[in-house]
Motif scaffolding. Structure first.
Motif, PDB file in Angstrom:
ATOM      1  N   LEU A 118       0.820  -1.208   0.000  1.00  0.00           N
ATOM      2  CA  LEU A 118       0.000   0.000   0.000  1.00  0.00           C
ATOM      3  C   LEU A 118       0.856   1.262   0.000  1.00  0.00           C
ATOM      4  N   GLN A 119       2.017   1.201   0.621  1.00  0.00           N
ATOM      5  CA  GLN A 119       2.908   2.354   0.659  1.00  0.00           C
ATOM      6  C   GLN A 119       3.637   2.571  -0.664  1.00  0.00           C
ATOM      7  N   GLY A 120       3.665   1.546  -1.512  1.00  0.00           N
ATOM      8  CA  GLY A 120       4.428   1.614  -2.742  1.00  0.00           C
ATOM      9  C   GLY A 120       3.634   2.183  -3.899  1.00  0.00           C
ATOM     10  N   PRO A 121       4.228   2.182  -5.086  1.00  0.00           N
ATOM     11  CA  PRO A 121       3.593   2.804  -6.252  1.00  0.00           C
ATOM     12  C   PRO A 121       2.343   2.092  -6.731  1.00  0.00           C
ATOM     13  N   MET A 122       2.121   0.845  -6.291  1.00  0.00           N
ATOM     14  CA  MET A 122       0.914   0.123  -6.696  1.00  0.00           C
ATOM     15  C   MET A 122      -0.106   0.032  -5.567  1.00  0.00           C
ATOM     16  N   GLY A 123       0.099   0.827  -4.534  1.00  0.00           N
ATOM     17  CA  GLY A 123      -0.841   0.814  -3.423  1.00  0.00           C
ATOM     18  C   GLY A 123      -2.254   1.179  -3.830  1.00  0.00           C
ATOM     19  N   TRP A 124      -2.383   2.026  -4.877  1.00  0.00           N
ATOM     20  CA  TRP A 124      -3.720   2.433  -5.327  1.00  0.00           C
ATOM     21  C   TRP A 124      -4.546   1.235  -5.763  1.00  0.00           C
ATOM     22  N   MET A 125      -3.879   0.190  -6.322  1.00  0.00           N
ATOM     23  CA  MET A 125      -4.621  -1.005  -6.761  1.00  0.00           C
ATOM     24  C   MET A 125      -5.315  -1.665  -5.584  1.00  0.00           C
ATOM     25  N   LEU A 126      -4.573  -1.816  -4.476  1.00  0.00           N
ATOM     26  CA  LEU A 126      -5.147  -2.465  -3.306  1.00  0.00           C
ATOM     27  C   LEU A 126      -6.239  -1.605  -2.700  1.00  0.00           C
ATOM     28  N   ARG A 127      -6.026  -0.291  -2.671  1.00  0.00           N
ATOM     29  CA  ARG A 127      -7.049   0.601  -2.130  1.00  0.00           C
ATOM     30  C   ARG A 127      -8.336   0.524  -2.959  1.00  0.00           C
ATOM     31  N   ASP A 128      -8.172   0.561  -4.282  1.00  0.00           N
ATOM     32  CA  ASP A 128      -9.349   0.586  -5.142  1.00  0.00           C
ATOM     33  C   ASP A 128     -10.111  -0.732  -5.114  1.00  0.00           C
ATOM     34  N   ILE A 129      -9.398  -1.860  -5.042  1.00  0.00           N
ATOM     35  CA  ILE A 129     -10.080  -3.142  -5.070  1.00  0.00           C
ATOM     36  C   ILE A 129     -10.874  -3.366  -3.787  1.00  0.00           C
ATOM     37  N   ALA A 130     -10.474  -2.686  -2.707  1.00  0.00           N
ATOM     38  CA  ALA A 130     -11.169  -2.820  -1.434  1.00  0.00           C
ATOM     39  C   ALA A 130     -12.178  -1.701  -1.197  1.00  0.00           C
ATOM     40  N   SER A 131     -12.341  -0.822  -2.192  1.00  0.00           N
ATOM     41  CA  SER A 131     -13.284   0.295  -2.080  1.00  0.00           C
ATOM     42  C   SER A 131     -14.459   0.030  -3.012  1.00  0.00           C
ATOM     43  N   PRO A 132     -15.620  -0.345  -2.485  1.00  0.00           N
ATOM     44  CA  PRO A 132     -16.736  -0.805  -3.328  1.00  0.00           C
ATOM     45  C   PRO A 132     -17.175   0.174  -4.406  1.00  0.00           C
ATOM     46  N   ASP A 133     -16.980   1.469  -4.184  1.00  0.00           N
ATOM     47  CA  ASP A 133     -17.466   2.457  -5.142  1.00  0.00           C
ATOM     48  C   ASP A 133     -16.451   2.792  -6.235  1.00  0.00           C
ATOM     49  N   SER A 134     -15.254   2.250  -6.163  1.00  0.00           N
ATOM     50  CA  SER A 134     -14.257   2.578  -7.177  1.00  0.00           C
ATOM     51  C   SER A 134     -14.579   1.858  -8.483  1.00  0.00           C
ATOM     52  N   ALA A 135     -14.100   2.436  -9.587  1.00  0.00           N
ATOM     53  CA  ALA A 135     -14.314   1.795 -10.893  1.00  0.00           C
ATOM     54  C   ALA A 135     -13.647   0.426 -10.940  1.00  0.00           C
ATOM     55  N   LEU A 136     -12.473   0.299 -10.327  1.00  0.00           N
ATOM     56  CA  LEU A 136     -11.774  -0.984 -10.327  1.00  0.00           C
ATOM     57  C   LEU A 136     -12.595  -2.050  -9.613  1.00  0.00           C
ATOM     58  N   ALA A 137     -13.168  -1.708  -8.463  1.00  0.00           N
ATOM     59  CA  ALA A 137     -13.970  -2.684  -7.732  1.00  0.00           C
ATOM     60  C   ALA A 137     -15.219  -3.081  -8.514  1.00  0.00           C
ATOM     61  N   ARG A 138     -15.831  -2.128  -9.217  1.00  0.00           N
ATOM     62  CA  ARG A 138     -17.033  -2.459  -9.983  1.00  0.00           C
ATOM     63  C   ARG A 138     -16.693  -3.305 -11.208  1.00  0.00           C
ATOM     64  N   VAL A 139     -15.556  -3.017 -11.848  1.00  0.00           N
ATOM     65  CA  VAL A 139     -15.113  -3.878 -12.939  1.00  0.00           C
ATOM     66  C   VAL A 139     -14.796  -5.269 -12.404  1.00  0.00           C
ATOM     67  N   ASN A 140     -14.217  -5.337 -11.217  1.00  0.00           N
ATOM     68  CA  ASN A 140     -13.897  -6.643 -10.628  1.00  0.00           C
ATOM     69  C   ASN A 140     -15.152  -7.470 -10.394  1.00  0.00           C
ATOM     70  N   GLN A 141     -16.254  -6.831 -10.020  1.00  0.00           N
ATOM     71  CA  GLN A 141     -17.506  -7.564  -9.862  1.00  0.00           C
ATOM     72  C   GLN A 141     -17.938  -8.178 -11.185  1.00  0.00           C
ATOM     73  N   ALA A 142     -17.774  -7.432 -12.267  1.00  0.00           N
ATOM     74  CA  ALA A 142     -18.101  -7.965 -13.589  1.00  0.00           C
ATOM     75  C   ALA A 142     -17.171  -9.116 -13.957  1.00  0.00           C
ATOM     76  N   ILE A 143     -15.896  -8.979 -13.629  1.00  0.00           N
ATOM     77  CA  ILE A 143     -14.924 -10.037 -13.895  1.00  0.00           C
ATOM     78  C   ILE A 143     -15.328 -11.321 -13.186  1.00  0.00           C
ATOM     79  N   GLN A 144     -15.708 -11.208 -11.925  1.00  0.00           N
ATOM     80  CA  GLN A 144     -16.105 -12.393 -11.168  1.00  0.00           C
ATOM     81  C   GLN A 144     -17.359 -13.029 -11.768  1.00  0.00           C
ATOM     82  N   GLN A 145     -18.267 -12.200 -12.260  1.00  0.00           N
ATOM     83  CA  GLN A 145     -19.471 -12.739 -12.894  1.00  0.00           C
ATOM     84  C   GLN A 145     -19.126 -13.493 -14.177  1.00  0.00           C
ATOM     85  N   ILE A 146     -18.225 -12.932 -14.973  1.00  0.00           N
ATOM     86  CA  ILE A 146     -17.809 -13.626 -16.199  1.00  0.00           C
ATOM     87  C   ILE A 146     -17.136 -14.948 -15.853  1.00  0.00           C
ATOM     88  N   ARG A 147     -16.277 -14.951 -14.844  1.00  0.00           N
ATOM     89  CA  ARG A 147     -15.576 -16.177 -14.465  1.00  0.00           C
ATOM     90  C   ARG A 147     -16.548 -17.255 -13.978  1.00  0.00           C
TER      91      ARG A 147
END
Length: 294
Positions: free
Chosen positions: A168-197
């Motif tokens: 989280l402290q590093g340059p890719m910390g935003w990925m972890l923050r976004d995936i754990a934030s339900p309202d982020s675009a990344l988290a919403r795309v992840n929901q679609a990804i899980q549905q496709i899988r």
């Protein structure tokens, strides 16, 4: 950092050339040559740390290379192809990984100040960053638990949080923050990804996925491709082909049966797309892999 890497190498010296469980939740290791067909797979979200040798990961035409000076983060499940290489001295490839749990990340975020990197555009949900001494130190303490199994239940959660904190402290910390934030675009795309899988063999309507993500179709396409380097249709196709390959190799399915099982109505179309993806028609590819495994 070389002393830390050497200790990690010693701790994981018994790893095998398939995913080897450590006895620590979500932590695994692997060593040696890995068959190409096993490296073409759907990867779960993870932090991957190479201890010896190097690896490349290709997702949707984007290829990243990493070695013991770097670590790799994938924050959503993605179909990818990999290639592992020994060290310059010929020593076998060796790596450890931590599968990401969005719930644990969200809990950790609750204890941290809100210093998220606010981005105006979505980026790929996989990348490589330089490893730090602090991150290696957390990994050392985590993997030492393999020699103290009775301490795992009490201490592993703390060390897992520290590894995640360092990421989280590093340059890719935003990925972890976004995936754990339900309202982020990344988290919403992840929901679609899980549905496709979950439903990869069923017909897919991108309109329904966009609606579930609370996005317009154009915005959903844009965010999905930014995150995965694939369109939704390409993502589903790769999931289907990878699963069909497993059915052909591990379960002995015929080409026609495998095609229908993963959702293809036409075995001819399946064979054409399979050959485009893997370089050989499905029957010949299965024979090649079976021969290499003998």
């Amino acid at each position: 950092m070389e002393n830390q890497l050497n200790e990690l190498r010693a701790l994981t010296a018994h790893a095998q050339n398939l995913r080897t469980e450590t006895g620590i939740p979500r932590v695994a290791m692997v060593q040696g040559a890995i068959p190409e067909h096993r490296l073409a797979a759907v990867y779960d979200p993870m932090v991957n740390l190479i201890l010896r040798g190097s690896k490349s990961m290709t997702v949707g035409g984007r290829t990243l290379h990493y070695d013991p000076a770097t670590y790799f983060v994938m924050s959503v499940g993605l179909p990818a192809a990999g290639l592992v290489l020994p060290s310059d001295r010929g020593e076998p490839y060796l790596a450890v990984s931590l599968t990401l749990d969005a719930g644990i990340i969200a809990n950790l975020l609750g204890d941290l100040p809100d210093t998220a990197d606010r981005r105006e555009h979505q980026e790929h949900a996989f990348s490589v960053a330089a490893v730090t001494a602090e991150l290696l130190d957390a990994w050392v303490r985590m993997l030492r638990l393999m020699n103290h199994a009775s301490d795992i239940a009490a201490l592993a959660p703390a060390y897992e949080r520290e590894i995640l904190y360092r990421v989280l402290q590093g340059p890719m910390g935003w990925m972890l923050r976004d995936i754990a934030s339900p309202d982020s675009a990344l988290a919403r795309v992840n929901q679609a990804i899980q549905q496709i899988r979950r439903n990869y063999a069923l017909p897919m309507r991108v309109e329904d996925l966009a609606d579930g993500a609370a996005m317009s179709i154009s915005a959903f396409h844009r965010h999905f491709k930014s995150v995965t380097a694939l369109s939704p249709v390409q993502y589903q196709k790769q999931i289907r082909l990878l699963n069909a390959r497993t059915l052909l190799i591990a379960s002995g399915y015929s080409v026609t049966a495998a095609a229908h099982e993963v959702g293809y109505q036409s075995s001819t179309q399946f064979s054409r797309e399979y050959a485009r993806e893997f370089g050989l028609p499905p029957g010949r590819d299965a024979i090649r892999i079976a021969g290499a495994m003998r």
